[in-house]
Design a protein around this motif. Structure first.
Motif, short mmCIF file in Angstrom:
data_model
loop_
_atom_site.label_atom_id
_atom_site.label_comp_id
_atom_site.label_asym_id
_atom_site.label_seq_id
_atom_site.Cartn_x
_atom_site.Cartn_y
_atom_site.Cartn_z
N GLU A 1 0.63 -1.21 0.04
CA GLU A 1 0.18 0.10 0.05
C GLU A 1 0.94 1.09 -0.23
OE1 GLU A 1 -3.28 0.19 -0.26
OE2 GLU A 1 -3.54 -2.06 -0.36
N ASP A 2 2.05 1.09 -0.06
CA ASP A 2 2.99 2.21 0.06
C ASP A 2 2.89 3.17 1.32
OD1 ASP A 2 5.37 3.55 -1.11
OD2 ASP A 2 3.94 5.03 -2.13
N TRP A 3 2.94 2.49 2.35
CA TRP A 3 2.77 3.28 3.81
C TRP A 3 4.20 3.10 4.47
CZ3 TRP A 3 -1.79 -0.18 5.64
CH2 TRP A 3 -3.10 0.25 4.96
N LEU B 1 2.97 -0.26 11.03
CA LEU B 1 2.74 -0.88 12.68
C LEU B 1 1.22 -0.48 13.23
CD1 LEU B 1 6.12 -0.23 14.10
CD2 LEU B 1 5.11 -2.34 13.81
N TYR B 2 1.04 1.01 12.98
CA TYR B 2 -0.31 1.33 13.55
C TYR B 2 -1.29 0.45 13.06
CZ TYR B 2 -4.09 4.60 14.34
OH TYR B 2 -5.22 4.72 14.71
N PHE B 3 -1.49 0.40 11.82
CA PHE B 3 -2.62 -0.57 11.32
C PHE B 3 -2.49 -1.84 11.75
CE2 PHE B 3 -3.57 -3.43 7.90
CZ PHE B 3 -5.19 -3.29 7.57
N THR B 4 -1.06 -2.59 12.01
CA THR B 4 -1.23 -4.07 12.52
C THR B 4 -1.77 -4.03 13.65
OG1 THR B 4 0.76 -4.35 11.08
CG2 THR B 4 0.31 -5.69 12.85
N PHE B 5 -1.58 -3.23 14.70
CA PHE B 5 -1.87 -3.39 15.92
C PHE B 5 -3.36 -2.87 16.27
CE2 PHE B 5 2.61 -3.72 16.66
CZ PHE B 5 2.52 -5.16 17.23
N VAL B 6 -3.58 -1.98 15.44
CA VAL B 6 -5.15 -1.46 15.57
C VAL B 6 -5.95 -2.56 14.82
CG1 VAL B 6 -6.77 0.40 14.66
CG2 VAL B 6 -4.74 0.96 15.83
N TYR C 1 -9.82 0.66 13.17
CA TYR C 1 -10.43 2.04 13.19
C TYR C 1 -11.01 2.45 11.79
CZ TYR C 1 -8.58 2.91 17.98
OH TYR C 1 -8.33 2.83 19.32
N GLY C 2 -10.67 2.14 10.71
CA GLY C 2 -10.86 2.66 9.53
C GLY C 2 -10.09 3.78 8.98
N ASP C 3 -9.10 4.27 9.48
CA ASP C 3 -8.20 5.50 9.23
C ASP C 3 -7.25 5.00 8.12
OD1 ASP C 3 -7.15 4.30 11.26
OD2 ASP C 3 -6.46 6.19 12.23
N PHE C 4 -6.91 3.72 8.23
CA PHE C 4 -6.09 3.16 7.38
C PHE C 4 -6.87 1.94 6.51
CE2 PHE C 4 -2.53 5.21 9.74
CZ PHE C 4 -2.00 5.85 8.64
#
Length: 110
Positions: free
Chosen positions: A43-45, A51-56, A63-66
Motif C-alpha cells: 500500500e506504500d505506507w 505498525l499502527y495498522f497492524t496493531f489496531v 478504526y478505518g483510518d487506514f
C-alpha cells in the motif's frame, strides 16, 4: 495470605507464565508483524503507519483510518485479525493462570 503476598504471587506467576508462553506469543506477534509490513509495502505506507495498522487491526479489528485497497493486502489483514484474536486469548489465559496461582485453598489459610 495478605494482599502484598498475593500481589507478589500474582506477578511471579505472571512472569513465569509469560516465560513459558513466550515462544508461542512471539510466533503470533511475528504472524501479525510480517503481514503488516507486507501490507505497508503493497500500500506504500511508512513503517509507523504499517505498525499502527497492524496493531489496531489485530487488537480492535480496525478504526478505518487506514484501509488496504489491494486484494492481497485485504487477505493479509484477515490473517492479522485472526492472529490478534489468538494473541488476545493467549494474554488473557496467561493472566487467568496468574490469578489462579494466587488462589488459596480454604484449608491452607488456617
Amino acid at each position: 495470605m495478605d494482599a502484598r503476598q498475593k500481589r507478589h504471587a500474582f506477578f511471579f506467576a505472571l512472569i513465569g507464565s509469560f516465560r513459558v508462553m513466550w515462544p508461542v506469543l512471539s510466533g503470533v506477534l511475528a504472524t501479525m508483524l510480517v503481514p503488516g509490513f507486507l501490507i505497508g509495502r503493497i500500500e506504500d505506507w511508512g513503517i509507523g503507519d504499517s505498525l499502527y495498522f497492524t496493531f489496531v487491526t489485530g487488537f480492535t479489528i480496525g478504526y478505518g483510518d487506514f484501509t488496504p485497497t489491494h486484494f492481497s493486502s485485504r487477505m493479509l489483514a484477515v490473517i492479522i485479525g485472526f492472529a490478534g484474536i489468538v494473541l488476545t486469548g493467549l494474554v488473557a489465559a496467561v493472566g487467568v493462570q496468574a490469578l489462579r496461582a494466587t488462589e488459596v485453598e480454604p484449608s491452607q489459610e488456617q
